[in-house]
Write an enzyme that holds these catalytic residues in place. Structure first.
Site, short mmCIF file in Angstrom:
data_model
loop_
_atom_site.label_atom_id
_atom_site.label_comp_id
_atom_site.label_asym_id
_atom_site.label_seq_id
_atom_site.Cartn_x
_atom_site.Cartn_y
_atom_site.Cartn_z
CD GLU A 100 -2.82 -1.04 2.52
OE1 GLU A 100 -3.28 -2.00 2.83
OE2 GLU A 100 -2.85 0.02 3.33
CB CYS A 113 2.03 6.95 3.81
SG CYS A 113 3.23 5.32 4.96
CB CYS A 120 5.53 -5.65 8.55
SG CYS A 120 7.18 -5.02 9.53
CB CYS A 124 3.66 -3.45 16.19
SG CYS A 124 5.04 -3.25 15.96
CB CYS A 127 0.80 -2.69 13.20
SG CYS A 127 1.33 -2.89 11.46
CD GLU A 170 12.04 -1.40 11.08
OE1 GLU A 170 10.73 -0.54 11.56
OE2 GLU A 170 12.61 -0.69 11.33
CB SER A 224 7.55 3.06 16.08
OG SER A 224 7.86 3.58 14.85
CG LEU A 225 9.56 5.34 22.59
CD1 LEU A 225 11.13 4.15 22.56
CD2 LEU A 225 9.94 6.58 23.31
CG HIS A 226 4.61 1.72 19.61
ND1 HIS A 226 4.30 2.81 18.97
CD2 HIS A 226 5.48 1.27 18.76
CE1 HIS A 226 4.60 3.29 17.73
NE2 HIS A 226 5.67 2.04 17.50
CG ASN A 299 -6.17 4.78 12.07
OD1 ASN A 299 -7.17 5.88 12.58
ND2 ASN A 299 -4.54 5.69 11.50
#
Ligand code: SAH
Ligand code: SF4
Length: 357
Positions: A100, A113, A120, A124, A127, A170, A224-226, A299
């Site tokens: 995408e 993007c 991936c 995560c 995701c 990634e 991307s820490l989260h 999302n």
């Protein structure tokens, strides 16, 4: 629609998948001169043509010799336009797979993007891109071509101003293809986009971040820490083996080398990582570092919500989290939701079209 773009009978790598040297060699083998090889490169990347007949200053004989070769490795298989102008493209690859990319108009800016892998491997928990694991890396041509495909869809009065490598995959696990692709996108003889306008996002691989820092150009880095707490982060990014402090140290070295402030992305999930205590740990980890924290309310992805019970955070809690970080001395932005009516989170369109992919 055909799975093999621009001529199923044509085999071998597409012209966009060849390095400059390889393409110049090919043109020479076909009887062309080196300057004609450079003209072909210009047509491919600067003008973005998808038909050899459009290469007007290339002699007919050379065009004829090039015709058996595929020009491009990818094509737009499907496009979904959201009410806010965000357009999501399902990009079909020659082997039938798909990734995408998303065009996001925002005032004067238009951000694209792009993806780097089919699926991936990181997985995560929130995701869609990671749900079926990874199928393969994209080639440099497939990565850079997403920019050509998107540019061709823009109205005459819009141009692509920014690029974020935040689609499927990634990026740090496919640097061999990403670095030449970015060079192509940045190169004045290629697509010609300034390095300052290009941002690469990673879920945190210190060694690969060091290698990324050695690239000639200074791209922006997002991490991307989260969660700043190792245990909680491991729950969110199950394959993450590097402690937060090592990831933050690598990001800080990137800043030292490139002079580019790092952005830390934090996908907020209701009750999981959106509490004041989580903000406090983040302040302790990032205080004093030149950086910005970008808070991204999750999302929702239907399948993930059903199976894992994850929820979008309450708006009031996002505001409190942002305020806590600001009080702790950090710079904070909160991402607005875009393309909400059209499977906004990356990986969802593909998920709907290729369930189990
Ligand atoms: N793999 C890289 C880049 C692609 S993901 C990375 O993880 O950084 C780009 C960003 O989108 C990441 O910050 C990721 O956490 C976020 N993201 C993924 N799925 C999301 C979702 N459903 N809602 C909000 N953000 C999401
Ligand atoms: Fe992969 Fe990034 Fe999705 Fe994690 S958030 S699964 S690293 S694409």
């Amino acid at each position: 629609m055909s799975a093999a773009p621009h001529g199923a009978a044509q085999s071998g790598p597409a012209l966009t998948e060849l390095s400059d040297d390889a393409l110049l060699r090919l043109v020479e083998q076909l009887g062309g001169k080196p300057f004609q090889g450079r003209q072909v490169l210009h047509w491919l990347w600067k003008h973005g043509v998808d038909d050899v007949e459009q290469m007007r200053n290339v002699p007919a004989k050379l065009r004829e010799a090039l015709r058996p070769h595929r020009l491009r490795a990818a094509e737009v298989r499907e496009a979904e336009l959201a009410q806010d102008g965000t357009e999501k493209l399902l990009v079909g690859l020659a082997d039938g797979d798909a990734v995408e990319c998303v065009i996001i108009p925002d005032g004067e800016r238009t951000t694209l993007c792009i993806s780097t892998q089919v699926g991936c491997p990181v997985g995560c928990v929130f995701c869609a891109s990671g749900l079926g694991g990874v199928r393969r890396n994209l080639t440099a041509g497939e990565i850079a071509e997403q920019v050509l495909l998107a540019k061709a869809r823009l109205p005459d009065d819009r141009r692509l101003t920014n690029l974020v490598v935040m689609g499927m995959g990634e990026p740090m696990l496919n640097l061999d293809a990403l670095l030449p692709a970015l060079a192509r996108i940045h190169d004045a003889d290629g697509i010609g986009m300034g390095a300052r306008r290009i941002t690469v996002s990673t879920s945190g691989y210190p060694r690969q971040m060091e290698r990324f820092a050695k690239a000639d150009e200074s791209y922006n880095l997002a991490v991307s820490l989260h969660a700043a707490d190792d245990e909680l982060r491991k729950q969110l990014v199950p394959t993450a083996t590097h402690p937060v402090r090592e990831i933050v140290a690598a990001a800080h070295r990137y800043f030292g080398l490139k002079g580019r402030e790092v952005t830390y992305e934090v996908v907020l999930l209701k009750g999981v990582n959106d509490r004041p205590s989580h903000a406090e740990t983040m302040i302790q980890t990032l205080r004093g570092l030149p950086c910005t924290v970008n808070l991204i309310p999750w999302n929702p992805v239907d399948e993930i919500r059903r199976e894992r019970g994850l929820e979008r955070p309450l708006e009031a809690h996002v505001d409190l989290f942002a305020e806590a970080l600001r009080c702790g001395g950090l710079k904070v932005t909160v991402r607005r939701q875009r393309g909400a009516d059209r499977s906004a989170a990356c990986g969802q369109l593909r998920l709907r079209r290729q369930p189990g992919a």
